[in-house]
Design a protein around this motif. Structure first.
Motif, PDB file in Angstrom:
ATOM      1  N   LEU A   5       0.747  -1.236   0.045  1.00 30.90           N
ATOM      2  CA  LEU A   5      -0.186  -0.077   0.010  1.00 30.90           C
ATOM      3  C   LEU A   5       1.038   1.269   0.126  1.00 30.90           C
ATOM      4  CD1 LEU A   5      -3.070   0.609   0.192  1.00 30.90           C
ATOM      5  CD2 LEU A   5      -2.798   1.088   2.565  1.00 30.90           C
ATOM      6  N   LEU A   6       0.778   2.306  -1.053  1.00 30.60           N
ATOM      7  CA  LEU A   6       1.461   3.346  -1.123  1.00 30.60           C
ATOM      8  C   LEU A   6       0.755   4.526  -0.613  1.00 30.60           C
ATOM      9  CD1 LEU A   6       2.726   2.879  -4.577  1.00 30.60           C
ATOM     10  CD2 LEU A   6       4.026   2.031  -2.482  1.00 30.60           C
ATOM     11  N   SER A   7      -0.604   4.447  -0.445  1.00 30.67           N
ATOM     12  CA  SER A   7      -1.484   5.868  -0.336  1.00 30.67           C
ATOM     13  C   SER A   7      -2.709   5.399   0.469  1.00 30.67           C
ATOM     14  CB  SER A   7      -1.858   6.487  -1.375  1.00 30.67           C
ATOM     15  OG  SER A   7      -2.724   7.788  -1.115  1.00 30.67           O
ATOM     16  N   PHE A   8      -2.865   5.756   1.528  1.00 28.49           N
ATOM     17  CA  PHE A   8      -4.204   5.779   2.525  1.00 28.49           C
ATOM     18  C   PHE A   8      -4.956   6.841   2.928  1.00 28.49           C
ATOM     19  CE2 PHE A   8      -6.591   5.320   6.428  1.00 28.49           C
ATOM     20  CZ  PHE A   8      -7.186   4.566   6.366  1.00 28.49           C
ATOM     21  N   TYR A   9      -6.017   7.012   2.565  1.00 25.69           N
ATOM     22  CA  TYR A   9      -6.763   8.345   2.655  1.00 25.69           C
ATOM     23  C   TYR A   9      -8.333   8.247   3.537  1.00 25.69           C
ATOM     24  CZ  TYR A   9      -9.684  12.588   1.547  1.00 25.69           C
ATOM     25  OH  TYR A   9     -10.195  13.656   1.763  1.00 25.69           O
ATOM     26  N   TYR A  10      -8.329   8.859   4.498  1.00 21.92           N
ATOM     27  CA  TYR A  10      -9.427   8.739   5.295  1.00 21.92           C
ATOM     28  C   TYR A  10     -10.038  10.127   5.542  1.00 21.92           C
ATOM     29  CZ  TYR A  10     -12.719   8.019   8.965  1.00 21.92           C
ATOM     30  OH  TYR A  10     -14.069   8.025   9.755  1.00 21.92           O
ATOM     31  N   HIS A  11     -11.434  10.227   5.412  1.00 20.38           N
ATOM     32  CA  HIS A  11     -12.299  11.417   5.566  1.00 20.38           C
ATOM     33  C   HIS A  11     -13.279  11.103   5.958  1.00 20.38           C
ATOM     34  CE1 HIS A  11     -13.510  15.583   3.957  1.00 20.38           C
ATOM     35  NE2 HIS A  11     -13.369  15.544   4.934  1.00 20.38           N
ATOM     36  N   GLY A  12     -13.598  11.776   7.210  1.00 18.51           N
ATOM     37  CA  GLY A  12     -14.937  11.638   7.870  1.00 18.51           C
ATOM     38  C   GLY A  12     -15.173  12.158   9.468  1.00 18.51           C
ATOM     39  N   ALA A  13     -16.329  12.188   9.750  1.00 14.41           N
ATOM     40  CA  ALA A  13     -16.479  12.616  11.047  1.00 14.41           C
ATOM     41  C   ALA A  13     -16.154  12.114  12.392  1.00 14.41           C
ATOM     42  CB  ALA A  13     -17.796  13.500  11.494  1.00 14.41           C
ATOM     43  N   ASP A  14     -16.245  10.552  11.948  1.00 13.52           N
ATOM     44  CA  ASP A  14     -15.813   9.499  13.019  1.00 13.52           C
ATOM     45  C   ASP A  14     -14.236   9.331  13.220  1.00 13.52           C
ATOM     46  OD1 ASP A  14     -18.631   8.844  13.371  1.00 13.52           O
ATOM     47  OD2 ASP A  14     -18.694   7.651  11.510  1.00 13.52           O
ATOM     48  N   LYS A  15     -14.103   8.724  14.136  1.00 11.44           N
ATOM     49  CA  LYS A  15     -12.378   8.533  14.649  1.00 11.44           C
ATOM     50  C   LYS A  15     -12.414   6.957  14.869  1.00 11.44           C
ATOM     51  CE  LYS A  15     -12.442  12.863  14.895  1.00 11.44           C
ATOM     52  NZ  LYS A  15     -13.988  13.249  14.816  1.00 11.44           N
ATOM     53  N   PRO A  16     -12.513   6.104  13.565  1.00 11.60           N
ATOM     54  CA  PRO A  16     -12.095   4.883  13.819  1.00 11.60           C
ATOM     55  C   PRO A  16     -10.789   4.538  14.226  1.00 11.60           C
ATOM     56  CG  PRO A  16     -12.281   5.352  11.417  1.00 11.60           C
ATOM     57  CD  PRO A  16     -12.621   6.761  12.252  1.00 11.60           C
ATOM     58  N   VAL A  17     -10.267   3.405  14.794  1.00 11.97           N
ATOM     59  CA  VAL A  17      -9.059   3.081  14.991  1.00 11.97           C
ATOM     60  C   VAL A  17      -8.595   2.303  13.974  1.00 11.97           C
ATOM     61  CG1 VAL A  17      -7.534   1.517  16.620  1.00 11.97           C
ATOM     62  CG2 VAL A  17      -9.509   2.697  17.460  1.00 11.97           C
ATOM     63  N   ILE A  18      -7.478   2.683  13.354  1.00 11.63           N
ATOM     64  CA  ILE A  18      -6.894   2.432  12.023  1.00 11.63           C
ATOM     65  C   ILE A  18      -5.727   1.443  12.416  1.00 11.63           C
ATOM     66  CG2 ILE A  18      -6.078   2.941   9.816  1.00 11.63           C
ATOM     67  CD1 ILE A  18      -7.885   5.436  10.033  1.00 11.63           C
ATOM     68  N   SER A  19      -5.458   0.313  11.933  1.00  6.08           N
ATOM     69  CA  SER A  19      -4.397  -0.296  12.158  1.00  6.08           C
ATOM     70  C   SER A  19      -3.890  -0.907  10.739  1.00  6.08           C
ATOM     71  CB  SER A  19      -4.786  -1.816  13.032  1.00  6.08           C
ATOM     72  OG  SER A  19      -5.184  -1.252  14.466  1.00  6.08           O
ATOM     73  N   PHE A  20      -2.558  -0.952  10.790  1.00  2.00           N
ATOM     74  CA  PHE A  20      -1.689  -1.276   9.436  1.00  2.00           C
ATOM     75  C   PHE A  20      -0.906  -2.590  10.034  1.00  2.00           C
ATOM     76  CE2 PHE A  20      -2.576   2.930   8.629  1.00  2.00           C
ATOM     77  CZ  PHE A  20      -2.837   2.927   7.543  1.00  2.00           C
ATOM     78  N   MET A  21      -1.480  -3.871   9.650  1.00  2.00           N
ATOM     79  CA  MET A  21      -0.409  -4.889  10.161  1.00  2.00           C
ATOM     80  C   MET A  21       0.676  -5.031   9.431  1.00  2.00           C
ATOM     81  SD  MET A  21      -2.829  -6.139  11.785  1.00  2.00           S
ATOM     82  CE  MET A  21      -4.681  -5.839  12.070  1.00  2.00           C
ATOM     83  N   ARG A  22       0.708  -4.858   8.130  1.00  2.00           N
ATOM     84  CA  ARG A  22       2.010  -4.789   7.383  1.00  2.00           C
ATOM     85  C   ARG A  22       1.839  -3.573   6.202  1.00  2.00           C
ATOM     86  NH1 ARG A  22       2.858 -10.147   4.086  1.00  2.00           N
ATOM     87  NH2 ARG A  22       0.367 -10.122   3.935  1.00  2.00           N
ATOM     88  N   SER A  23       2.968  -2.846   5.889  1.00  2.00           N
ATOM     89  CA  SER A  23       2.864  -1.649   5.326  1.00  2.00           C
ATOM     90  C   SER A  23       4.235  -1.451   4.707  1.00  2.00           C
ATOM     91  CB  SER A  23       2.505  -0.348   6.104  1.00  2.00           C
ATOM     92  OG  SER A  23       3.566  -0.283   7.058  1.00  2.00           O
ATOM     93  N   SER A  24       4.173  -0.541   3.735  1.00  2.00           N
ATOM     94  CA  SER A  24       5.279  -0.079   2.687  1.00  2.00           C
ATOM     95  C   SER A  24       6.160   0.985   3.387  1.00  2.00           C
ATOM     96  CB  SER A  24       4.947   0.077   1.169  1.00  2.00           C
ATOM     97  OG  SER A  24       5.847   0.720   0.650  1.00  2.00           O
TER      98      SER A  24
END
Length: 546
Positions: free
Chosen positions: A353-372
Motif C-alpha cells: 500500500l502506497l496511499s491511504f486516505y480517510y475522510h470523515g467525522a468518525d474517529k475509527p481506530v486504524i491499524s496497519f498489519m503490514r505496510s510499505s
C-alpha cells in the motif's frame, strides 16, 4: 511584420486549440488570415452563453417567433438566429473546403426548447457525419420536450467519441435499424431517454470497440408513457471495454473480462442494489459510492481481492459499513475511505500500500498489519473537545513508521462549540511525530484559550509542518500568538514536568514560516499577516524541527 499570421495553418489551428473557446472565436477580428483560419478550424464548440445572457427569458414551445416579438423577446430570437447562422456557416465552410471536422460540441442549456431548432439539429448532425466528425457532444435543454436523435448520428463511420446529454431521446426506430457505432471508443449518456428498455442493450453492444462507457441517470418510458429511471443494465460482449462509470442504476451485471476501472453509484442509497462484476478479473480500480446495507461485508471484502487479484485501487465513499472491516491484499496500492458511517475499526494488511486516505467525522481506530516504507497516510476529520481523547488515542496507537507519513487535517477547531473551560493538560514528554498537521484557525473571541488549545494539539502529535487555514474568518491574532509561542516568549506557560524529559516546546530548535506566494525567503510573522490579508485561502505554514 506579423510573423505569427504567416505560420502554416496547422500551427495556427494548434494555437486556437489552446485558447478558451470564446477567446479563440474573437481571433476572427484580427485579420482576414485569422478569419479564414477560424472558419477552417476543425473544432466547433457552441455554448448558449456565447449568444444569450442569464437574464434572457427562456424560449419555450409557446414562444413562437411572432408572439415572442410582440412580447418584446426579439433579442432572444436574434440570439437564436445568430446561433443557427453561426453553426450552419461553420459546417458549410468546412464542407466547401473539403475539410474534416474533428470535434463538434453543442450545448444549448435550458434557454431553448429543442423543438425550435430540431430541423437545424438534424441538418447539423447529418453534415457533421458527412465531413468525418470524430467527436460529437450534444447537450440540449432539460426543461422542455426531447429531441429525437436521428439515425444519421450513428452512421458516421469516423465517429470515435459520442456524448449525448440532456433533452435527447433515442426512439423506437433504433430497434429496427442496424447499429453502425462500430468505431466509437468512448460513449457517454447523461439524462438520455430511451423509448424502450429493449433499445439499450443493442445500442451499447453495437459499440464493439468501446473502451470507456459512462451512463448517468438515464431514463426509459414505462407502460404509462412516463419517464422512469433505468433500473437494470446488462453489459456483455464488449471485449474492448476498459472503463465503466455508472450512476443511478440499481441492478448492474457486467461481463467484460478486460475491464480495468469501475465506478458505481446507486440511484437510491436506501434501496437494495445488485452489482455483479465477478467475471471482470482484470479489474485494477474500483470506486463505490452511496451503497447502503451491504450484505456480508466481511465476506465481500475477502472475496473481492480473491476474485480480482489485480485490484490496486479501492475507494469507498458515503457507504454504510459495519463497525469493523478487515482488508487484506498483497496487490492493493491505494485505499480511500470517505464518510463511511458506523465504522469504528479498520484493519489493513497490505504490504504494498502506497496511499491511504480517510475522510470523515468518525474517529475509527486504524491499524496497519503490514505496510510499505513508501506509504503516505492522509486523514481529514472534524475534531472538537468531545472527540479530543479519541483522536489522541488513535494517533498514539499508530506505529511511528506510519506516523512519519501522516498528514492530519482538522477542519473544525476545538473551540468551535464554545467549550469555555478546557481542563488543564500536563504535557510531560514529546508526543509522536507526524508529517503535517493542518488546522482551521480558532475564533478570535477565544484568545484566552489559544495556549490551552495548542497544548491539546501538541500533546497528541508533533508535526514537522503545521499549517493554519482561515476558514470563515480572518484571524491574524492567532498567528501572532502562535509565532510568539514558538519563539519562546510564552514558555513560562508550559506545564511540562521538572524532570529531564522535556516537552516539544523546550526541545524545539528551528522554526520557519513559508508561503506559496513567497517561496524564496524565510518569512516572519509580519510577512505572513500581509499575505493572509491579501489571500484569505492561503495557508500560514510553519516548519518545525526538534
Amino acid at each position: 511584420m506579423d510573423r505569427i499570421s504567416a505560420m502554416p495553418k496547422a500551427i495556427l489551428h494548434d494555437i486556437l486549440a489552446r485558447l478558451p473557446h470564446k477567446e479563440a472565436a474573437k481571433t476572427i477580428a484580427l485579420s482576414k488570415t485569422w478569419r479564414d483560419t477560424w472558419y477552417s478550424f476543425p473544432n466547433l464548440f457552441v455554448h448558449w452563453a456565447y449568444f444569450f445572457t442569464k437574464d434572457d427569458v427562456p424560449l419555450g414551445k409557446s414562444h413562437r417567433l411572432g408572439k415572442s416579438r410582440r412580447l418584446g423577446k426579439s433579442h432572444m430570437f436574434s440570439g437564436l438566429d445568430n446561433l443557427i447562422d453561426y453553426v450552419t456557416k461553420r459546417l458549410l465552410g468546412l464542407c466547401d473546403q473539403g475539410l474534416a471536422l474533428e470535434e463538434f460540441n453543442l450545448n444549448l442549456g435550458d434557454l431553448v426548447d429543442p423543438a425550435l431548432v430540431s430541423f437545424h439539429l438534424d441538418q447539423w448532425i447529418r453534415m457533421a457525419g458527412e465531413i468525418g466528425v470524430k467527436v460529437l457532444g450534444l447537450n440540449l435543454s432539460s426543461d422542455y420536450g426531447r429531441w429525437d436523435l436521428p439515425l444519421c448520428a450513428i452512421e458516421a463511420k469516423s465517429l470515435t467519441k459520442l456524448h449525448l446529454g440532456n433533452g435527447i431521446r433515442i426512439g423506437q426506430e433504433f430497434l429496427k435499424h442496424f447499429m453502425k457505432l462500430s468505431s466509437v471508443k468512448m460513449l457517454s449518456l447523461t439524462h438520455v431517454l430511451f423509448a424502450h428498455e429493449r433499445i439499450i442493450e443493442p445500442f451499447i453492444s453495437h459499440c464493439s470497440l468501446t473502451e470507456h462507457l459512462t451512463m448517468y441517470h438515464c431514463y426509459i418510458y414505462n407502460h404509462l408513457s412516463r419517464e422512469v429511471p433505468l433500473e437494470s443494465l446488462f453489459l456483455h460482449g464488449l471485449q474492448k471495454l476498459k472503463e465503466v462509470d455508472l450512476t443511478g442504476i440499481q441492478e448492474v451485471h457486467i461481463d467484460s473480462p478486460n475491464l480495468e476501472n469501475l465506478c458505481y453509484t446507486t440511484l437510491n442509497c436506501n434501496a437494495p442494489f445488485k452489482l455483479n462484476f465477478d467475471s471482470c478479473t482484470a479489474l485494477r480500480s474500483l470506486i463505490l459510492i452511496h451503497l447502503q446495507n451491504i450484505a456480508n461485508v466481511d465476506k465481500w471484502f475477502l472475496e473481492l481481492f480473491s476474485k480480482h487479484p489485480f485490484l490496486e485501487s479501492l475507494e469507498i465513499l458515503g457507504c454504510s459499513m459495519p463497525e469493523r472491516i478487515d482488508i487484506s491484499s498483497a496487490q492493493l496500492k491505494v485505499l480511500k475511505l470517505t464518510f463511511c458511517s458506523n465504522l469504528k475499526e479498520v484493519n489493513i494488511d497490505a504490504p504494498n500500500l502506497l496511499s491511504f486516505y480517510y475522510h470523515g467525522a468518525d474517529k475509527p481506530v486504524i491499524s496497519f498489519m503490514r505496510s510499505s516504507d513508501l506509504l503516505k497516510v492522509r486523514v481529514v476529520t472534524d475534531v472538537d473537545f468531545e472527540h479530543f481523547y479519541s483522536l489522541r488515542e488513535s494517533i498514539w496507537n499508530i506505529p511511528q513508521k506510519i506516523l512519519a507519513s501522516l498528514s492530519l487535517f482538522i477542519k473544525r477547531s476545538f473551540l468551535e462549540y464554545g467549550y469555555a473551560y478546557l481542563p488543564e493538560l500536563q504535557v510531560s514528554s514529546i508526543p509522536p511525530s507526524i508529517k503535517h498537521l493542518v488546522v482551521r484557525v480558532p475564533d478570535p473571541d477565544h484568545q484566552a484559550l489559544y495556549g490551552r488549545l495548542m497544548n491539546y494539539l501538541f500533546s497528541s502529535c508533533f508535526p514537522k509542518r503545521i499549517s493554519f487555514t482561515c476558514g470563515d474568518h480572518y484571524n491574524d491574532t492567532f498567528i501572532e500568538f502562535f509565532y510568539d509561542m514558538l519563539m519562546g516568549s510564552k514558555k513560562e506557560e508550559c506545564h511540562c514536568s521538572s524532570s529531564d524529559t522535556k516537552c516539544w516546546w523546550h526541545a524545539l530548535k528551528i522554526v520557519e514560516i513559508s508561503s506559496s506566494f513567497m517561496t524564496n525567503q524565510n518569512m516572519d510573522v509580519k510577512d505572513m499577516r500581509d499575505v493572509w490579508q491579501l489571500f484569505c485561502d492561503e495557508k500560514a505554514t510553519f516548519r518545525l524541527e526538534l
